[in-house]
Write a protein that holds these residues in place. Structure first.
Motif, PDB file in Angstrom:
ATOM      1  N   ALA A  41       0.935  -1.024  -0.097  1.00 27.29           N
ATOM      2  CA  ALA A  41       0.022  -0.101   0.277  1.00 27.29           C
ATOM      3  C   ALA A  41       1.051   1.219   0.133  1.00 27.29           C
ATOM      4  CB  ALA A  41      -0.477   0.450   1.156  1.00 27.29           C
ATOM      5  N   CYS A  42       2.009   1.269   0.680  1.00 23.66           N
ATOM      6  CA  CYS A  42       3.235   2.491   1.220  1.00 23.66           C
ATOM      7  C   CYS A  42       3.529   2.747  -0.259  1.00 23.66           C
ATOM      8  CB  CYS A  42       3.522   1.734   2.100  1.00 23.66           C
ATOM      9  SG  CYS A  42       2.906   2.328   3.337  1.00 23.66           S
ATOM     10  N   PHE A  43       3.985   1.991  -1.289  1.00 26.33           N
ATOM     11  CA  PHE A  43       4.793   1.828  -2.068  1.00 26.33           C
ATOM     12  C   PHE A  43       3.507   2.356  -3.552  1.00 26.33           C
ATOM     13  CE2 PHE A  43       7.626  -2.054  -0.974  1.00 26.33           C
ATOM     14  CZ  PHE A  43       8.200  -1.141   0.282  1.00 26.33           C
ATOM     15  N   GLN A  49      10.861   5.341  -3.406  1.00 30.88           N
ATOM     16  CA  GLN A  49      11.693   5.958  -2.206  1.00 30.88           C
ATOM     17  C   GLN A  49      11.073   6.862  -1.338  1.00 30.88           C
ATOM     18  OE1 GLN A  49      15.017   7.299  -3.332  1.00 30.88           O
ATOM     19  NE2 GLN A  49      15.037   4.353  -4.767  1.00 30.88           N
ATOM     20  N   GLY A  50       9.670   7.513  -1.647  1.00 32.72           N
ATOM     21  CA  GLY A  50       8.840   8.224  -1.328  1.00 32.72           C
ATOM     22  C   GLY A  50       8.304   7.434   0.402  1.00 32.72           C
ATOM     23  N   ALA A  51       8.452   5.495   0.570  1.00 34.77           N
ATOM     24  CA  ALA A  51       7.773   4.938   1.447  1.00 34.77           C
ATOM     25  C   ALA A  51       8.733   5.153   2.433  1.00 34.77           C
ATOM     26  CB  ALA A  51       7.053   4.540   0.652  1.00 34.77           C
ATOM     27  N   SER A  52       8.518   5.266   3.898  1.00 31.35           N
ATOM     28  CA  SER A  52      10.247   5.513   4.399  1.00 31.35           C
ATOM     29  C   SER A  52       9.393   3.755   4.865  1.00 31.35           C
ATOM     30  CB  SER A  52      10.098   6.188   5.269  1.00 31.35           C
ATOM     31  OG  SER A  52       8.576   6.235   6.366  1.00 31.35           O
ATOM     32  N   ILE A  56       5.613   2.249   6.825  1.00 30.78           N
ATOM     33  CA  ILE A  56       4.718   1.446   6.919  1.00 30.78           C
ATOM     34  C   ILE A  56       4.724   0.924   7.594  1.00 30.78           C
ATOM     35  CG2 ILE A  56       5.872  -1.353   6.495  1.00 30.78           C
ATOM     36  CD1 ILE A  56       7.331  -0.242   4.156  1.00 30.78           C
ATOM     37  N   CYS A  57       5.464   0.451   9.405  1.00 26.07           N
ATOM     38  CA  CYS A  57       5.108   1.157  10.438  1.00 26.07           C
ATOM     39  C   CYS A  57       4.229   0.698  10.852  1.00 26.07           C
ATOM     40  CB  CYS A  57       5.586   1.639  11.671  1.00 26.07           C
ATOM     41  SG  CYS A  57       7.759   0.248  11.649  1.00 26.07           S
ATOM     42  N   THR A  58       3.533   2.550  10.500  1.00 27.84           N
ATOM     43  CA  THR A  58       1.850   3.071  10.650  1.00 27.84           C
ATOM     44  C   THR A  58       1.037   2.560  10.269  1.00 27.84           C
ATOM     45  OG1 THR A  58       2.942   5.067  11.217  1.00 27.84           O
ATOM     46  CG2 THR A  58       0.788   5.757  10.986  1.00 27.84           C
ATOM     47  N   ALA A  60       0.376  -0.910   8.906  1.00 28.41           N
ATOM     48  CA  ALA A  60       0.746  -2.455   9.575  1.00 28.41           C
ATOM     49  C   ALA A  60       0.260  -2.116  11.146  1.00 28.41           C
ATOM     50  CB  ALA A  60       2.090  -2.636   9.247  1.00 28.41           C
ATOM     51  N   GLY A  61       0.169  -0.517  11.224  1.00 20.33           N
ATOM     52  CA  GLY A  61       0.177  -1.068  12.799  1.00 20.33           C
ATOM     53  C   GLY A  61       0.558  -1.702  14.290  1.00 20.33           C
ATOM     54  N   MET A  62       1.980  -1.524  13.636  1.00 19.24           N
ATOM     55  CA  MET A  62       3.189  -1.823  14.978  1.00 19.24           C
ATOM     56  C   MET A  62       4.579  -1.338  14.876  1.00 19.24           C
ATOM     57  SD  MET A  62       5.131  -4.814  11.734  1.00 19.24           S
ATOM     58  CE  MET A  62       3.215  -6.348  11.918  1.00 19.24           C
ATOM     59  N   SER A  63       5.182  -1.186  15.762  1.00 19.09           N
ATOM     60  CA  SER A  63       5.746  -0.414  16.343  1.00 19.09           C
ATOM     61  C   SER A  63       7.330  -0.489  14.969  1.00 19.09           C
ATOM     62  CB  SER A  63       6.429  -0.874  18.135  1.00 19.09           C
ATOM     63  OG  SER A  63       7.106  -2.140  17.604  1.00 19.09           O
ATOM     64  N   PRO A  64       8.498   0.441  15.224  1.00 17.15           N
ATOM     65  CA  PRO A  64       9.489  -0.205  14.326  1.00 17.15           C
ATOM     66  C   PRO A  64      10.096  -1.873  15.140  1.00 17.15           C
ATOM     67  CG  PRO A  64       9.373   2.339  15.067  1.00 17.15           C
ATOM     68  CD  PRO A  64       8.271   1.557  15.735  1.00 17.15           C
ATOM     69  N   GLY A  65      10.554  -2.150  15.559  1.00 13.39           N
ATOM     70  CA  GLY A  65      10.936  -2.458  16.662  1.00 13.39           C
ATOM     71  C   GLY A  65      10.277  -3.602  16.088  1.00 13.39           C
TER      72      GLY A  65
END
Length: 223
Positions: A41-43, A49-52, A56-58, A60-65
């Motif tokens: 979805a982000c890509f 390049q624009g998607a960080s 993707i964390c946001t 997916a609803g999960m933390s970076p860790g």
């Protein structure tokens, strides 16, 4: 009444199964799929390049860790997307080779690919991956490996048909195979059905193209 009770029991059994605790591999697979769908979805929305990774964390609803436990980079996510696509290709190829007629097998493969790209709306995603491959060595390597595997499968399939005397291409298969795949991928990536081109007319053109390039001899296939 028995049918109603049977359906009710199946529904109850299904709900009970859904409530059972997942195994660790099942939980991992669910998390991986959750991340991949978020990344897709982000890509599509912002480009590779624009998607960080934070985006993707946001999504997916999960933390970076949590995300980094599964994927160290966007390139690793692309590799996983391509691997899933490779598995789908292998399944499709089994259906292709089950056809007794090599032309009909190739038509089945081509139209299944075109339909899948259209119905899943995956064309923008794979167009973005192809674009990134032109500027990112890691993505280019992943895509090249995938393409080479697909070409090798079809090279062997058509080679066997040549050995049986079913087709007589005008040029060598090392040229025929990448050319055919480029034509079919072009149709899929441009999502011609979304532009109003009927699938049945595309199938007519695909079959005519395959006949013109592969030049079937009229010899019956085996199977």
């Amino acid at each position: 009444m028995e049918t109603l009770l049977g359906n009710l029991q199946k529904a109850i059994d299904g709900e009970a199964a859904a409530m059972l605790p997942c195994t660790r591999p099942e939980r991992r697979e669910r998390q991986v799929q959750r991340i991949l769908e978020a990344a897709k979805a982000c890509f599509v929305r912002a480009g590779f390049q624009g998607a960080s990774m934070h985006d993707i964390c946001t999504e997916a609803g999960m933390s970076p860790g949590a995300l980094y436990r599964y994927f160290a980079s966007k390139e690793a996510i692309i590799a996983a997307i391509c691997e899933a696509d490779r598995r789908e290709d292998a399944t499709l190829f089994k259906a292709v080779t089950a056809k007794a007629d090599v032309i009909e097998g190739m038509v089945l493969g081509a139209m299944t690919h075109i339909r899948h790209m259209h119905e899943s709306r995956a064309a923008p995603l794979f167009a973005e991956i192809c674009a990134e491959a032109a500027r990112n060595n890691a993505v280019e390597s992943t895509c090249r490996c995938h393409v080479e595997q697909v070409q090798a499968m079809f090279r062997a399939y058509l080679g066997e048909a040549m050995d049986r005397g079913e087709i007589d291409p005008a040029v060598e298969l090392d040229v025929v195979v990448p050319t055919l795949l480029a034509i079919i991928n072009g149709m899929a990536l441009n999502d011609l059905p979304a532009r109003g081109v009927p699938l049945e007319k595309l199938e007519t053109l695909v079959r005519a193209t395959l006949i013109g390039i592969l030049r079937p001899t009229g010899q019956p296939g085996e199977g």
